[in-house]
Design a protein around this motif. Structure first.
Motif, PDB file in Angstrom:
ATOM      1  N   VAL A   1      52.292  60.640 -84.941  1.00 26.04           N
ATOM      2  CA  VAL A   1      53.050  61.701 -85.710  1.00 26.04           C
ATOM      3  C   VAL A   1      52.082  62.975 -85.321  1.00 26.04           C
ATOM      4  CG1 VAL A   1      53.734  62.706 -87.811  1.00 26.04           C
ATOM      5  CG2 VAL A   1      54.197  60.506 -87.121  1.00 26.04           C
ATOM      6  N   PHE A   2      50.735  62.841 -85.419  1.00 27.84           N
ATOM      7  CA  PHE A   2      49.832  63.994 -85.532  1.00 27.84           C
ATOM      8  C   PHE A   2      50.032  64.582 -84.000  1.00 27.84           C
ATOM      9  CE2 PHE A   2      45.720  65.981 -84.923  1.00 27.84           C
ATOM     10  CZ  PHE A   2      45.596  66.839 -86.078  1.00 27.84           C
ATOM     11  N   ARG A   3      50.114  63.564 -82.911  1.00 29.21           N
ATOM     12  CA  ARG A   3      50.180  64.160 -81.503  1.00 29.21           C
ATOM     13  C   ARG A   3      51.517  64.815 -81.299  1.00 29.21           C
ATOM     14  NH1 ARG A   3      48.660  58.947 -80.266  1.00 29.21           N
ATOM     15  NH2 ARG A   3      50.514  58.534 -79.340  1.00 29.21           N
ATOM     16  N   LEU A   4      52.447  64.503 -81.979  1.00 31.16           N
ATOM     17  CA  LEU A   4      53.835  65.270 -81.701  1.00 31.16           C
ATOM     18  C   LEU A   4      53.710  66.582 -82.489  1.00 31.16           C
ATOM     19  CD1 LEU A   4      56.333  62.383 -82.390  1.00 31.16           C
ATOM     20  CD2 LEU A   4      55.869  63.456 -80.272  1.00 31.16           C
ATOM     21  N   LYS A   5      53.160  66.859 -83.666  1.00 27.13           N
ATOM     22  CA  LYS A   5      52.927  67.827 -84.448  1.00 27.13           C
ATOM     23  C   LYS A   5      52.101  68.943 -83.459  1.00 27.13           C
ATOM     24  CE  LYS A   5      53.616  66.424 -89.036  1.00 27.13           C
ATOM     25  NZ  LYS A   5      52.889  66.051 -90.343  1.00 27.13           N
ATOM     26  N   THR A   6      50.976  68.149 -82.843  1.00 24.56           N
ATOM     27  CA  THR A   6      50.246  69.344 -82.058  1.00 24.56           C
ATOM     28  C   THR A   6      50.786  69.622 -80.921  1.00 24.56           C
ATOM     29  OG1 THR A   6      48.073  68.035 -82.777  1.00 24.56           O
ATOM     30  CG2 THR A   6      47.928  69.037 -80.616  1.00 24.56           C
ATOM     31  N   ALA A   7      51.788  68.927 -80.193  1.00 18.73           N
ATOM     32  CA  ALA A   7      52.537  69.165 -78.926  1.00 18.73           C
ATOM     33  C   ALA A   7      53.495  70.189 -79.336  1.00 18.73           C
ATOM     34  CB  ALA A   7      53.101  68.000 -78.509  1.00 18.73           C
ATOM     35  N   GLU A   8      54.032  70.234 -80.524  1.00 17.62           N
ATOM     36  CA  GLU A   8      55.093  71.177 -81.048  1.00 17.62           C
ATOM     37  C   GLU A   8      54.298  72.612 -81.081  1.00 17.62           C
ATOM     38  OE1 GLU A   8      58.515  71.765 -84.475  1.00 17.62           O
ATOM     39  OE2 GLU A   8      56.485  70.837 -84.897  1.00 17.62           O
ATOM     40  N   ILE A   9      53.326  72.391 -81.827  1.00 18.42           N
ATOM     41  CA  ILE A   9      52.368  73.819 -82.120  1.00 18.42           C
ATOM     42  C   ILE A   9      52.016  74.669 -80.931  1.00 18.42           C
ATOM     43  CG2 ILE A   9      50.324  72.935 -82.659  1.00 18.42           C
ATOM     44  CD1 ILE A   9      51.943  75.943 -84.530  1.00 18.42           C
ATOM     45  N   LYS A  10      51.541  73.661 -79.959  1.00 20.27           N
ATOM     46  CA  LYS A  10      51.221  74.270 -78.559  1.00 20.27           C
ATOM     47  C   LYS A  10      52.228  74.875 -77.947  1.00 20.27           C
ATOM     48  CE  LYS A  10      47.158  71.416 -77.711  1.00 20.27           C
ATOM     49  NZ  LYS A  10      46.715  70.109 -76.770  1.00 20.27           N
ATOM     50  N   HIS A  11      53.413  74.169 -77.814  1.00 22.30           N
ATOM     51  CA  HIS A  11      54.488  74.654 -77.022  1.00 22.30           C
ATOM     52  C   HIS A  11      55.123  75.941 -77.789  1.00 22.30           C
ATOM     53  CE1 HIS A  11      54.698  70.661 -75.267  1.00 22.30           C
ATOM     54  NE2 HIS A  11      55.403  71.083 -74.312  1.00 22.30           N
ATOM     55  N   GLY A  12      55.011  75.980 -78.898  1.00 25.50           N
ATOM     56  CA  GLY A  12      55.484  77.130 -79.811  1.00 25.50           C
ATOM     57  C   GLY A  12      54.458  78.398 -79.485  1.00 25.50           C
ATOM     58  N   ARG A  13      53.171  78.156 -79.406  1.00 32.23           N
ATOM     59  CA  ARG A  13      52.248  79.098 -78.953  1.00 32.23           C
ATOM     60  C   ARG A  13      52.585  79.749 -77.515  1.00 32.23           C
ATOM     61  NH1 ARG A  13      46.961  75.965 -81.468  1.00 32.23           N
ATOM     62  NH2 ARG A  13      47.290  76.670 -83.779  1.00 32.23           N
ATOM     63  N   LEU A  14      52.925  78.762 -76.757  1.00 38.42           N
ATOM     64  CA  LEU A  14      53.077  79.066 -75.414  1.00 38.42           C
ATOM     65  C   LEU A  14      54.389  79.913 -75.154  1.00 38.42           C
ATOM     66  CD1 LEU A  14      52.289  78.897 -72.368  1.00 38.42           C
ATOM     67  CD2 LEU A  14      53.463  76.785 -72.106  1.00 38.42           C
ATOM     68  N   ALA A  15      55.370  79.657 -76.114  1.00 38.98           N
ATOM     69  CA  ALA A  15      56.614  80.443 -75.900  1.00 38.98           C
ATOM     70  C   ALA A  15      56.463  81.802 -76.666  1.00 38.98           C
ATOM     71  CB  ALA A  15      57.719  79.502 -76.748  1.00 38.98           C
ATOM     72  N   MET A  16      55.823  81.875 -77.464  1.00 43.16           N
ATOM     73  CA  MET A  16      55.560  83.183 -77.912  1.00 43.16           C
ATOM     74  C   MET A  16      54.901  84.182 -76.977  1.00 43.16           C
ATOM     75  SD  MET A  16      54.495  82.760 -82.065  1.00 43.16           S
ATOM     76  CE  MET A  16      53.349  81.358 -81.957  1.00 43.16           C
ATOM     77  N   VAL A  17      53.898  83.526 -76.317  1.00 47.04           N
ATOM     78  CA  VAL A  17      53.436  84.330 -75.185  1.00 47.04           C
ATOM     79  C   VAL A  17      54.348  84.609 -74.097  1.00 47.04           C
ATOM     80  CG1 VAL A  17      51.398  84.321 -73.365  1.00 47.04           C
ATOM     81  CG2 VAL A  17      51.113  83.411 -75.791  1.00 47.04           C
ATOM     82  N   ALA A  18      54.925  83.602 -73.811  1.00 45.39           N
ATOM     83  CA  ALA A  18      56.180  83.756 -72.718  1.00 45.39           C
ATOM     84  C   ALA A  18      57.155  84.979 -73.043  1.00 45.39           C
ATOM     85  CB  ALA A  18      56.643  82.382 -72.412  1.00 45.39           C
ATOM     86  N   PHE A  19      57.637  84.885 -74.166  1.00 38.40           N
ATOM     87  CA  PHE A  19      58.684  85.932 -74.580  1.00 38.40           C
ATOM     88  C   PHE A  19      57.844  87.393 -74.392  1.00 38.40           C
ATOM     89  CE2 PHE A  19      61.872  88.184 -76.827  1.00 38.40           C
ATOM     90  CZ  PHE A  19      62.899  87.530 -76.165  1.00 38.40           C
ATOM     91  N   LEU A  20      56.564  87.257 -74.806  1.00 38.87           N
ATOM     92  CA  LEU A  20      55.981  88.414 -74.924  1.00 38.87           C
ATOM     93  C   LEU A  20      55.888  88.939 -73.417  1.00 38.87           C
ATOM     94  CD1 LEU A  20      54.085  90.969 -75.846  1.00 38.87           C
ATOM     95  CD2 LEU A  20      52.353  89.370 -75.757  1.00 38.87           C
ATOM     96  N   GLY A  21      55.910  87.982 -72.524  1.00 39.97           N
ATOM     97  CA  GLY A  21      55.951  88.275 -70.881  1.00 39.97           C
ATOM     98  C   GLY A  21      57.399  88.810 -70.592  1.00 39.97           C
ATOM     99  N   TYR A  22      58.465  88.193 -71.320  1.00 39.81           N
ATOM    100  CA  TYR A  22      59.732  88.687 -71.109  1.00 39.81           C
ATOM    101  C   TYR A  22      59.897  90.194 -71.332  1.00 39.81           C
ATOM    102  CZ  TYR A  22      61.789  83.988 -70.597  1.00 39.81           C
ATOM    103  OH  TYR A  22      62.058  82.769 -70.273  1.00 39.81           O
ATOM    104  N   GLY A  23      59.397  90.499 -72.561  1.00 42.31           N
ATOM    105  CA  GLY A  23      59.702  91.948 -72.867  1.00 42.31           C
ATOM    106  C   GLY A  23      58.602  92.781 -71.804  1.00 42.31           C
ATOM    107  N   VAL A  24      57.356  92.613 -71.721  1.00 43.18           N
ATOM    108  CA  VAL A  24      56.854  93.421 -70.558  1.00 43.18           C
ATOM    109  C   VAL A  24      57.422  93.304 -69.323  1.00 43.18           C
ATOM    110  CG1 VAL A  24      54.500  93.781 -69.393  1.00 43.18           C
ATOM    111  CG2 VAL A  24      54.665  92.758 -71.751  1.00 43.18           C
ATOM    112  N   GLN A  25      57.900  92.324 -68.637  1.00 41.63           N
ATOM    113  CA  GLN A  25      58.839  92.330 -67.297  1.00 41.63           C
ATOM    114  C   GLN A  25      59.946  93.455 -67.536  1.00 41.63           C
ATOM    115  OE1 GLN A  25      59.427  88.328 -66.703  1.00 41.63           O
ATOM    116  NE2 GLN A  25      57.465  87.989 -65.665  1.00 41.63           N
TER     117      GLN A  25
END
Length: 326
Positions: free
Chosen positions: A283-307
């Motif tokens: 369960v701890f690994r799944l929660k860690t994976a979720e927060i990592k993907h969420g952080r990456l997605a926030m950076v990715a959508f910032l890239g969407y806006g800059v593009q």
């Protein structure tokens, strides 16, 4: 007259200077008291090693063999490379390398005291100290005696800390600490989930409709559509529907006073029961994976806006322009 002693092969060999003398022999023989006699005696006690030529030179095969033996000796002296996999107390999920010690966002840094690593995805990142617990100082009252010759300034009566993050029934501000660690984690997780949905939704919408996500608002003004299908609603009605649905869900979520269930409610939101097992490490690994993907997605959508600002294209359009550059 100079005399030199040569070897059998006609090559200058290594002999004592008594046999290889460079001196005027007649002078040394007829004048015993000549100053050259001590020099000759000293030279006779010395030994000269001169390089060999001709037949005594090393053969190419012998030199090659010697070089090979030297290379082999050097190779045997070099230490063997140690393995890259280290042993650690906790290991990551599938494909993760094991690590030993405390995993921090930047090597050779110190973890803040308020980030103890118990939260999923905690890497000790808080350079501005925003999640640091608030410390309050109580100052006494200054002296105000008009008859005294000097009034002293009051000092510190005591210090105290605020209560940890507590959730109340207040809908707009449920947490007791606005800059608390628990509230920051809740905001980060929710924003990460929205960012993951937004990144995927932008790509799917552009692929199905051909309209850039940056231009979707203009298309909606002409008529409400979803995935190419017309909707019997105006843009004003859609705004009200979204506000009621999202706002109602947020109000309902704020009725939960358990901080853990506010983040991971389970039930309908976990239909496959990934987080409902008895394996705490999983369960701890799944929660860690979720927060990592969420952080990456926030950076990715910032890239969407800059593009979108720089190229005027959406996600797929910017990707197509990037491919044309090769």
């Amino acid at each position: 007259m100079l005399s030199l002693i040569w070897g059998d092969a006609g090559v200058l060999s290594s002999y004592p200077c008594s046999a290889l003398c460079v001196m005027p022999l007649p002078v040394a023989r007829h004048h015993p008291t000549s100053p050259l006699v001590p020099i000759a005696a000293s030279l006779a006690r010395m030994t000269f090693k001169l390089p060999s030529f001709g037949k005594t030179a090393a053969k190419p095969a012998t030199a090659k063999k010697a070089a090979g033996s030297v290379k082999k000796a050097v190779t045997s002296v070099l230490p063997k490379k140690s393995g890259t996999v280290s042993t650690g107390t906790r290991k990551g999920g599938v494909g993760y390398r094991k690590y030993q010690g405390d995993a921090l966002w930047l090597p050779n840094t110190t973890r803040p005291a308020w980030l103890d690593g118990t939260l999923p995805g905690d890497r000790g990142f808080d350079p501005l100290g925003l999640a640091r617990p608030s410390d309050f100082v109580q100052i006494g009252v200054d002296e105000n005696d008009i008859n005294a010759t000097k009034n002293f300034k009051a000092g510190v009566d005591g210090t105290f800390q605020a209560q940890p993050d507590q959730v109340t029934e207040t809908r707009l501000a449920p947490y007791s600490e606005v800059f608390g660690l628990q509230r920051f984690r809740e905001c980060e997780l929710i924003h990460g989930r929205w960012a993951m949905l937004a990144c995927l939704g932008a790509i799917v919408a552009e692929a199905t409709t051909g309209v850039s996500w940056a231009e979707a608002g203009k298309v909606e003004l002409d008529g409400a559509q979803y995935a190419g299908f017309s909707l019997p609603f105006s843009i004003t009605q859609l705004v009200w529907i979204e506000a009621i649905l999202v706002g109602g869900a947020e109000i309902y979520r704020n009725t939960e006073l358990d901080p853990e269930k506010r983040l991971y409610p389970g039930g309908f939101f976990d239909p496959l029961n990934f987080a409902g097992g008895d394996d705490a490490d999983k369960v701890f690994r799944l929660k860690t994976a979720e927060i990592k993907h969420g952080r990456l997605a926030m950076v990715a959508f910032l890239g969407y806006g800059v593009q979108a600002l720089t190229t005027g294209e959406g996600a797929l359009g910017s990707l197509a322009k990037f491919g044309e550059s090769f």
